[in-house]
Design a protein around this motif. Structure first.
Motif, PDB file in Angstrom:
ATOM      1  N   THR A   1       0.911  -1.171  -0.023  1.00 14.14           N
ATOM      2  CA  THR A   1      -0.225  -0.080   0.062  1.00 14.14           C
ATOM      3  C   THR A   1       1.194   1.380  -0.205  1.00 14.14           C
ATOM      4  OG1 THR A   1      -1.799  -1.152   0.895  1.00 14.14           O
ATOM      5  CG2 THR A   1      -2.044   1.156   1.769  1.00 14.14           C
TER       6      THR A   1
ATOM      7  N   ALA B   1      -6.367   2.598  -5.354  1.00 12.46           N
ATOM      8  CA  ALA B   1      -6.329   0.870  -5.233  1.00 12.46           C
ATOM      9  C   ALA B   1      -5.672   1.054  -3.590  1.00 12.46           C
ATOM     10  CB  ALA B   1      -5.925  -0.013  -6.086  1.00 12.46           C
TER      11      ALA B   1
ATOM     12  N   LEU C   1      -7.331  -0.531   1.370  1.00 14.32           N
ATOM     13  CA  LEU C   1      -6.839  -1.798   1.034  1.00 14.32           C
ATOM     14  C   LEU C   1      -6.886  -1.812   2.542  1.00 14.32           C
ATOM     15  CD1 LEU C   1      -3.803  -2.732  -0.857  1.00 14.32           C
ATOM     16  CD2 LEU C   1      -5.737  -3.856  -0.818  1.00 14.32           C
TER      17      LEU C   1
ATOM     18  N   PHE D   1     -13.294  -3.228   0.065  1.00 17.67           N
ATOM     19  CA  PHE D   1     -11.794  -2.720  -1.154  1.00 17.67           C
ATOM     20  C   PHE D   1     -13.000  -1.839  -2.283  1.00 17.67           C
ATOM     21  CE2 PHE D   1      -9.575  -3.025  -4.876  1.00 17.67           C
ATOM     22  CZ  PHE D   1      -8.752  -2.080  -4.421  1.00 17.67           C
ATOM     23  N   LEU D   2     -13.335  -2.756  -2.546  1.00 17.85           N
ATOM     24  CA  LEU D   2     -14.637  -2.453  -4.135  1.00 17.85           C
ATOM     25  C   LEU D   2     -15.025  -1.205  -3.301  1.00 17.85           C
ATOM     26  CD1 LEU D   2     -15.066  -2.305  -6.746  1.00 17.85           C
ATOM     27  CD2 LEU D   2     -16.979  -4.324  -6.050  1.00 17.85           C
TER      28      LEU D   2
ATOM     29  N   PHE E   1     -12.969   1.627  -3.498  1.00 21.98           N
ATOM     30  CA  PHE E   1     -12.389   2.386  -4.923  1.00 21.98           C
ATOM     31  C   PHE E   1     -12.903   2.948  -5.192  1.00 21.98           C
ATOM     32  CE2 PHE E   1     -11.029   1.036  -8.625  1.00 21.98           C
ATOM     33  CZ  PHE E   1      -9.863   0.945  -9.197  1.00 21.98           C
TER      34      PHE E   1
END
Length: 317
Positions: free
Chosen positions: A134, A159, A163, A184-185, A188
């Motif tokens: 990261t 991204a 994380l 995460f998505l 994002f």
């Protein structure tokens, strides 16, 4: 002071050197971003199956937070030249001359190495590896490459900011599952409309600094539609934590309401007929987007604290 050369000249002549305070080094960590990182990581830690000793849990959160702060310091070190040309960032410690580039670089590197090592030695090496990735992704891939080379900088670079809940999940379980990837998505897909709403308001700043943000390269109209597209994608993405078995019916209802409201704010941006209306619509979406992400993750915590049973996992169970 308009570029990094004048910044370095100030340090060479001694002007302003030695003026750094604790608050300046704290500012290098981007504390507002760090607070979001801590909160989303906390949710990942709480939702993860298994038990982690409270001391280790606090250690994991601190390491994730410090790693995020280290990324911010490295970002400010490298971006001092463009920060100096933008009204939103000109007063940051490095372009303002209160912290030298060398101090910012050293500070960021020490925190990076320390946070990764402590997380690995005391908690979990997979989580530490993800934290190291990261930091590298934000400081090198995003800051040094993507930010100055492509209008998709914030899309791909997002991204790194997405994380933390995955890292926290790995700290508890020692693995990465689909459930934390749903979180995460969510982050994002949230990042582009959140940041582009601000970028529309600061288009002249980015153009002057030579940063190819989407409004600068693709134009305002294209950016408006991209904001709407990503906002619409948030509606189904917001339901995924329930599909993965870590959220219940109350969360689903809240996520749909909040997601549709997000789309409503995005539609207002597309429909704005003049610059004052556009600025107002972008400001509203930017402010709402912060509330949206906080409320989504807070709802997951509320459900867990209230003992609400998550829906059966349809994927990743």
């Amino acid at each position: 002071m308009s570029d990094v050369g004048s910044i370095n000249e100030r340090y060479e002549t001694g002007e302003g050197v030695g003026d750094a305070s604790v608050g300046d080094f704290w500012a290098l960590l981007k504390p507002r971003v760090m607070s979001l990182v801590i909160f989303t990581a906390l949710v990942g830690l709480v939702l993860a199956p298994g038990n982690l000793h409270p001391v280790l849990a606090v250690t994991a959160l601190m390491c994730i937070a410090i790693g995020a702060g280290a990324s911010g310091a490295l970002n400010m070190w490298y971006d001092a030249d463009i920060d100096a040309m933008m009204s939103r960032t000109a007063k940051r410690p490095v372009p303002a001359g209160r912290v030298t580039p060398g101090e910012a670089l050293g500070f960021g590197l020490v925190l990076s190495v320390g946070s990764v090592l402590i997380l690995g030695l005391f908690v979990d090496w997979l989580a530490a590896s993800l934290l190291a990735f990261t930091i590298f992704f934000y400081a090198v891939v995003y800051t040094m490459w993507l930010k100055r080379s492509t209008p998709q900088n914030i899309v791909i670079g997002g991204a790194a900011g997405a994380l933390p809940p995955v890292i926290a999940w790995a700290a508890v379980t020692g693995r990465v599952d689909l459930a934390p990837l749903s979180l995460f998505l969510l982050i994002f897909l949230w990042t582009p409309p959140h940041f582009w709403a601000l970028a529309v308001l600061k288009t002249r700043d980015y153009a002057r600094a030579g940063v190819p943000m989407l409004p600068v390269v693709a134009g305002e109209r294209s950016t408006r539609w991209q904001i709407l597209i990503y906002s619409a994608l948030l509606v189904p993405a917001g339901v995924l934590p329930a599909v993965c078995g870590i959220a219940g019916v109350p969360y689903v209802i809240v996520s749909l309401v909040l997601g549709l409201a997000f789309v409503w704010f995005a539609v207002a941006i597309v429909r704005a007929v003049d610059q004052p209306a556009l600025a107002k619509a972008c400001g509203r979406l930017f402010g709402y987007s912060i509330l949206y992400l906080f409320a989504m993750f807070a709802m997951l915590l509320v459900e867990r604290a209230a003992g609400v049973s998550p829906l059966p996992a349809m994927i990743g169970g």
